[in-house]
Every structure is written in C-alpha cells, then in structure tokens.
Design an enzyme around this catalytic site. Structure first.
Site, PDB file in Angstrom:
ATOM      1  N   ASP A 173       0.865  -1.182   0.000  1.00 35.38           N
ATOM      2  CA  ASP A 173       0.000   0.000   0.000  1.00 35.38           C
ATOM      3  C   ASP A 173       0.898   1.227   0.000  1.00 35.38           C
ATOM      4  O   ASP A 173       1.710   1.412   0.903  1.00 35.38           O
ATOM      5  CB  ASP A 173      -0.905  -0.005   1.240  1.00 35.38           C
ATOM      6  CG  ASP A 173      -1.779   1.238   1.296  1.00 35.38           C
ATOM      7  OD1 ASP A 173      -2.494   1.472   0.314  1.00 35.38           O
ATOM      8  OD2 ASP A 173      -1.729   1.967   2.299  1.00 35.38           O
ATOM      9  N   GLU A 184      -1.495  -1.228  -6.180  1.00 30.76           N
ATOM     10  CA  GLU A 184      -2.742  -0.666  -6.692  1.00 30.76           C
ATOM     11  C   GLU A 184      -2.434   0.083  -7.980  1.00 30.76           C
ATOM     12  O   GLU A 184      -1.407   0.746  -8.081  1.00 30.76           O
ATOM     13  CB  GLU A 184      -3.306   0.340  -5.686  1.00 30.76           C
ATOM     14  CG  GLU A 184      -3.937  -0.291  -4.490  1.00 30.76           C
ATOM     15  CD  GLU A 184      -4.404   0.759  -3.510  1.00 30.76           C
ATOM     16  OE1 GLU A 184      -5.605   0.812  -3.253  1.00 30.76           O
ATOM     17  OE2 GLU A 184      -3.559   1.514  -3.020  1.00 30.76           O
ATOM     18  N   CYS A 221     -12.850  -4.894   5.087  1.00 27.22           N
ATOM     19  CA  CYS A 221     -12.260  -5.578   6.235  1.00 27.22           C
ATOM     20  C   CYS A 221     -11.607  -6.883   5.754  1.00 27.22           C
ATOM     21  O   CYS A 221     -12.219  -7.649   5.029  1.00 27.22           O
ATOM     22  CB  CYS A 221     -13.350  -5.891   7.263  1.00 27.22           C
ATOM     23  SG  CYS A 221     -12.781  -6.973   8.584  1.00 27.22           S
ATOM     24  N   CYS A 276     -13.655 -10.092   7.538  1.00 28.85           N
ATOM     25  CA  CYS A 276     -15.012 -10.506   7.174  1.00 28.85           C
ATOM     26  C   CYS A 276     -15.493  -9.962   5.831  1.00 28.85           C
ATOM     27  O   CYS A 276     -16.636 -10.200   5.442  1.00 28.85           O
ATOM     28  CB  CYS A 276     -15.994 -10.131   8.279  1.00 28.85           C
ATOM     29  SG  CYS A 276     -16.352  -8.360   8.322  1.00 28.85           S
ATOM     30  N   CYS A 303     -13.463  -2.389  11.854  1.00 33.72           N
ATOM     31  CA  CYS A 303     -14.585  -2.931  11.095  1.00 33.72           C
ATOM     32  C   CYS A 303     -15.891  -2.743  11.872  1.00 33.72           C
ATOM     33  O   CYS A 303     -15.978  -3.119  13.043  1.00 33.72           O
ATOM     34  CB  CYS A 303     -14.346  -4.398  10.791  1.00 33.72           C
ATOM     35  SG  CYS A 303     -15.721  -5.133   9.904  1.00 33.72           S
ATOM     36  N   CYS A 346     -17.447  -6.723  12.262  1.00 30.83           N
ATOM     37  CA  CYS A 346     -16.876  -7.752  13.127  1.00 30.83           C
ATOM     38  C   CYS A 346     -15.953  -7.203  14.208  1.00 30.83           C
ATOM     39  O   CYS A 346     -15.452  -7.950  15.047  1.00 30.83           O
ATOM     40  CB  CYS A 346     -16.130  -8.798  12.283  1.00 30.83           C
ATOM     41  SG  CYS A 346     -14.564  -8.210  11.642  1.00 30.83           S
ATOM     42  N   ASP A 367      -3.275   1.317   6.859  1.00 31.40           N
ATOM     43  CA  ASP A 367      -2.391   0.977   5.743  1.00 31.40           C
ATOM     44  C   ASP A 367      -2.113  -0.524   5.696  1.00 31.40           C
ATOM     45  O   ASP A 367      -2.018  -1.119   4.624  1.00 31.40           O
ATOM     46  CB  ASP A 367      -1.050   1.725   5.871  1.00 31.40           C
ATOM     47  CG  ASP A 367      -1.234   3.233   5.719  1.00 31.40           C
ATOM     48  OD1 ASP A 367      -2.290   3.634   5.196  1.00 31.40           O
ATOM     49  OD2 ASP A 367      -0.333   3.983   6.132  1.00 31.40           O
TER      50      ASP A 367
END
Ligand SMILES: [Zn+2]
Length: 404
Positions: free
Chosen positions: A183, A267, A334, A337, A353, A356, A363
């Site tokens: 990232d 990315e 997340c 989940c 999250c 969950c 990051d």
C-alpha cells in the site's frame, strides 16, 4: 529475452560544443512547442490530433518558412524524433487504461535535450553525435548491446548522454517464492503486507526552506540579468539535489523489494488524477484548496509513478512480476469478514470494522487487501508466470482464493 538498458555519462564539453548542443536543443524545443500548439488548437476545435506523418509535413513547411528556416541547420532525425516523442506523449495522455500527464510546452533552460534515433557511434571514451562530431565522455562502465537511441540533455551546468541499448539474456528464475502486497501512502511511503513499513524520503521538506529562500531571492532580481542567472543556477542546483536524492531512495527501496519477493502487488493508482489541480476552474472552484495542494505536493514528491516503473523492470529482470490491481475499496474492506464501508475507517490511520470489530492500522489492512486481490489475479487471470511457479506461490502462501 531482449533487455533494454540505458547508460548515462557526463560529456566532456567546451564552449563550442555547448553552443551546438544548446542550438540543437533550441530547435527541437521550437518544433515541440509549435507542434503542441497546433495539436492543442485542433483539440480546442474538437478535431482529432494529427498523426506523426502529418506533423512531419508541417515540419517541412517550417523549414521552408523564412521565419524558421534556421531549422534546416538542425539534425533532421532529432526533430523527427521530437515529433514521435510528442506523438507518444499525446497517445499516453489519452490512454484509457493508464492515462499520463498531458504534455507541456518546453521552456528554455528547463530540461534541454534532444534525441538521436540512429547514427551514433562509440569508440573507447568518445562518442560520435551526428551534426556535432566526436565528443569525449567520462566512461564509468562498459556499454553492452546494440545502441537503440541516444539522448543528450543538460542538467544544471553539465551535459549528459544517455545511451539506450538492447541485448539478449536468458529469462531468469526468481530466487524467492514470496508474494507481497504494497500500500503506497503519503505518511508512510509504503506499507507491506508482511508488516514492514518504509518511511518516506521527504527531500522536498528538508530542502524546501532553502528552495523557498532561493526562489524568493530570484523573484526580486531583474529578469535575465547576470545576478538573475546566477540565482537561477542556485535554484536549479537545489532541484537537482532533491531529484537525485529521491531517485536514489526509490532505487534502494525497489531493489530490495524486487530481490526479496517474486511477485509484487500494487494498486493501479492514477497518480495524474490524484495530483490534479485542487484549484479547479473559474466557473467551478475546488474545495479545500490549501489542504489538497499540500497533498498534491506530497504525492508528487513521493514519486509513485517512477517507483512503479523501477519495480516493474527490476522484477522482470530477476524473473518476477508486478501485478496491478483495481484500487477500489482496498482501504474500506475488512480483511477478516470482507465487510465494505467507508465507516470502517475510524481515522486516516486506524481501521475498525463496523461488522466484526476487527482493528488494524489502516495501511496494513489495505496492504492485506491488495495482496488478496493479487492472489485472485494470480489464480484466475491470464498471467505471464509459468503455471508451476504460480502453483508454488499459491501453495507457499497457503491461500487459494475463489475466482471473482
Ligand atoms: Zn470485519
């Protein structure tokens, strides 16, 4: 497999050679600017941009025009190359997949350069440049392969030659079997999915005080006076320092990562879009201009685009691959989940999250998502790596994701 590599050396110039270089760079700058103006006018009139062959016809006309007939004295192939470079830059700017910045007009004394597509010869420690002649250079290493093109450029006071050659090598097998997601950020340069964090090289910040002072002093000087030129030289020197230090940092980081990991997932960020002017237009002024221009500067300062390029070619050389994935939701999903929500980002740095309760550094969570997306590409997509290596990677990382 054919490999291309550029070798850069400082040229041994005298005032006569420097004058010829400056003249060549000047002619090529004029050709670039005139052609770009033409293309911009066409775009303004909602017309298609001209193809290289058509722009070459305009070049011929300019050579015959008494106002610009000095272009006849310049090496034709370098000017044709300039037209081809501009053609490429326009195509890249309108590329749907990964658009690059729209080409700018060139200014005198800023990135002066010209490029030979052929006709260059090397003999020991001297190089033959058509229309100029033999020029000595500080040869710090051997130059393998066939010369594909040669660029002469000015950096500060000195002139350099970059020789791009092509030679064949056998496709290597990467020594590592590791795959990693990265990232890229502003606060931290990079966060790796294995927990490693790479700090940014904030050269601009370090040098920005000096730069601001030098630029302020430059603004007070009479334009083109000798004091102005001296001060301009100082400003350029600071810029060069920043650029070199940043490139050095990017090289170090990309070398280390490409050696340790066979597959790197990044990315597919559109740096151009992210660093678009925050000011907006007269009709539609932007919001939070001050905060965004700060971010813009940081983004540009990080050199993400260059980092991607360096990583890509270094990985290829070692037999690895770079995978680019869609950046959609990588910061909001997340990893535990798969719940996606913008509320999951409690702050710029922390992830929590809402479904969950999983918490992590934002990051680090993003890096894990990027890695997972990379696995999906590896498992499902058409990919350059041999199947065996793909399987080894998937088994080694102990996760076989479902195809999307
Ligand atoms: Zn969750």
């Amino acid at each position: 497999m054919l490999r291309r590599k550029a070798f850069k050396f400082r040229l041994k110039t005298d005032s006569e050679i420097e004058a010829s270089f400056a003249q060549m760079a000047g002619c090529n700058r004029l050709v670039w600017n005139k052609t770009l103006a033409l293309q911009k006018e066409r775009l303004g009139n909602k017309e298609y941009t001209l193809h290289y062959v058509e722009t070459a016809k305009h070049l011929k006309a300019w050579k015959d025009d008494p106002d610009t007939d000095f272009l006849k004295s310049c090496h034709s192939q370098t000017m044709q190359q300039t037209l081809k470079d501009l053609d490429r830059a326009l195509k890249d700017a309108f590329s749907k997949k990964s658009p690059k910045r729209f080409p700018n007009f060139k200014k005198k004394g800023h990135k002066d350069s010209f490029r030979y597509p052929q006709g260059v010869k090397i003999e020991n420690r001297r190089i033959f440049l058509p229309k100029i002649g033999w020029v000595g250079f500080w040869k710090s290493r051997n130059i393998p392969g066939i010369i594909k093109n040669t660029t002469v450029s000015r950096q500060g006071k000195h002139w350099f030659v970059a020789i791009q050659t092509e030679y064949s090598v056998t496709k290597p097998k990467h020594p590592s079997k590791s795959i990693i997601g990265i990232d890229l950020g502003v606060k931290q340069f990079a966060t790796l999915s294995n927990g490693e964090v790479i700090k940014p090289e904030s050269n601009l910040k370090k040098h920005s005080k000096n730069l601001a002072a030098a630029q302020k002093s430059l603004a007070k000087k009479v334009k083109r006076s000798s004091n102005f030129n001296k001060q301009k030289e100082k400003v350029n020197k600071i810029y060069t320092k920043v650029r070199n230090a940043r490139l050095d940092h990017l090289h170090k980081v990309s070398t280390k990562i490409s050696k340790n990991h066979a597959v790197v997932v990044l990315e597919n960020l559109k740096v151009k879009n992210m660093s678009r002017s925050a000011k907006g237009t007269k009709e539609k002024p932007g919001k939070c201009v001050k905060a965004k221009s700060g971010l813009n500067r940081s983004i540009l300062d990080q050199g993400w685009g260059i980092f991607k390029q360096l990583l890509e070619y270094k990985l290829q050389w070692l037999g690895g691959e770079l995978i680019l994935i869609d950046p959609k939701y990588t910061s909001q999903r997340c990893t535990k989940c798969n719940h996606v929500s913008s509320n999951n980002r409690a702050s710029q740095s922390s992830f929590c999250c809402m479904a969950c309760g999983h918490t992590d550094h934002a990051d680090a969570n993003a890096a894990d998502n990027i890695l997972a997306a990379g696995h999906a590409v590896l498992a499902c997509g058409e990919f350059g790596l041999p199947n065996l290596v793909k399987q080894e990677l998937l088994v080694a990382s102990n996760s076989v994701p479902a195809c999307a």
